[in-house]
Enzyme design. Sequence first.
Site, mmCIF file in Angstrom:
data_model
loop_
_atom_site.group_PDB
_atom_site.id
_atom_site.type_symbol
_atom_site.label_atom_id
_atom_site.label_comp_id
_atom_site.label_asym_id
_atom_site.label_seq_id
_atom_site.Cartn_x
_atom_site.Cartn_y
_atom_site.Cartn_z
ATOM 1 C CD GLU A 12 -10.976 -17.390 -3.935
ATOM 2 O OE1 GLU A 12 -9.979 -17.549 -3.240
ATOM 3 O OE2 GLU A 12 -10.556 -16.701 -5.044
ATOM 4 C CB SER B 249 -4.334 -12.188 -3.731
ATOM 5 O OG SER B 249 -4.529 -11.669 -2.464
#
Length: 275
Positions: free
Chosen positions: A187, A50
Site C-alpha cells: 500500500e 478500513s
Amino acid sequence: MSVHSKIKRITVPEIRARKGGEPIVSLTAYHAHTARYVDPYVDFLLVGDSLGMVMYGMETTLGVTLDMMIAHGSAVVRGTERALVVVDMSFGSYEESPEIAFRNAVRVMKETGCAAVKMEGGARLAPTIRYLVDRGIPVMAHIGLTPQSVQVMGGFKAQGRETDEWASIEADAQAVSEAGAFAVVVEGVAEPLAAKITAQIDIPTIGIGASPECDGQILVLEDMLGLSPKPPKFVREFATLGAQIAGAAEAYARAVRDRSFPAAEHTYSMKKQNS
Ligand code: KIV
C-alpha cells in the site's frame, strides 16, 4: 440429488498460483448485499479494518475491535459464494505474540467462515506469520503504508519516495514471503519500488496506490463507487453513487411532501366484511 452443484469458492492456493499470471481483482466489502453484487467479478474480498472509517466514521482504524471484524466478516461470507473472503485482524489483536495472534485468528475463522486473515507488518511479523501458517491459518501480509501504524508514521504517508527507504521495504516483502504468507498487500508505495518488489518476491503482490505492475489490485469499494467524501488521490471512481443517493433522497422527500407517495395502487385496502 440436486442437479445444481454448489459454486466452489476461489481458494488460497489458487490466489497464490496467480503470481505473474492473470491480474488478481479484489475489493473491500463490509456488508452482505454490496458484497453479493461484486462477488461474481472479484477473486477475493477483503473485510478490511478500513470499515472503521468507511462504516463508522472513525478518523483511523485504531478503534476497530475484533468483534466488529467478526460481525462484518460473517455478513460478507453470508452474502457471497464465489470470492475468497479475507478478514483483517484488528489493531492489538495479533502484535503481542504469535500465540495470541493464533488464538484471535482462529476465532475470526471459526466465527466468520472466512478462508484467511490479513495482518499489517513486514519483517517484525514474519515469526507470527510462520507460526499461524504452520497451524493451518492462511495469512495475507500488508506492507508499505500500514494504517494501523499511523501514529508512528505521523500520518498516512506514501512510503519509499526516497531511495534510502527502499531496502527496509524490500526486506519486509522478502520476509513475509519467506515466512509463508500467500500474498502481500503493498500500500502507498512509490511506483518503481512496488514494481521492483513484485519482480523480486515469489508471492502475489496486491497493490493499492502502488503500481499497475503488481500481481493484483485492491480498492476500497466505497471509494471506487463514488461514496467517499475525500477518496485518496490514486482512486478512480468507477461510479457516482454518492450523487445518485442524494438525488434519490431529494426525489423521495419531494414525493412525501406533495403526497404522491405511497401511490394509491400501492396502499392496502380494507378486507371485505361479510354482512
Ligand atoms: O483495511 C483495508 O481496507 C485495507 C485495504 C485498503 C488494503 O487494508
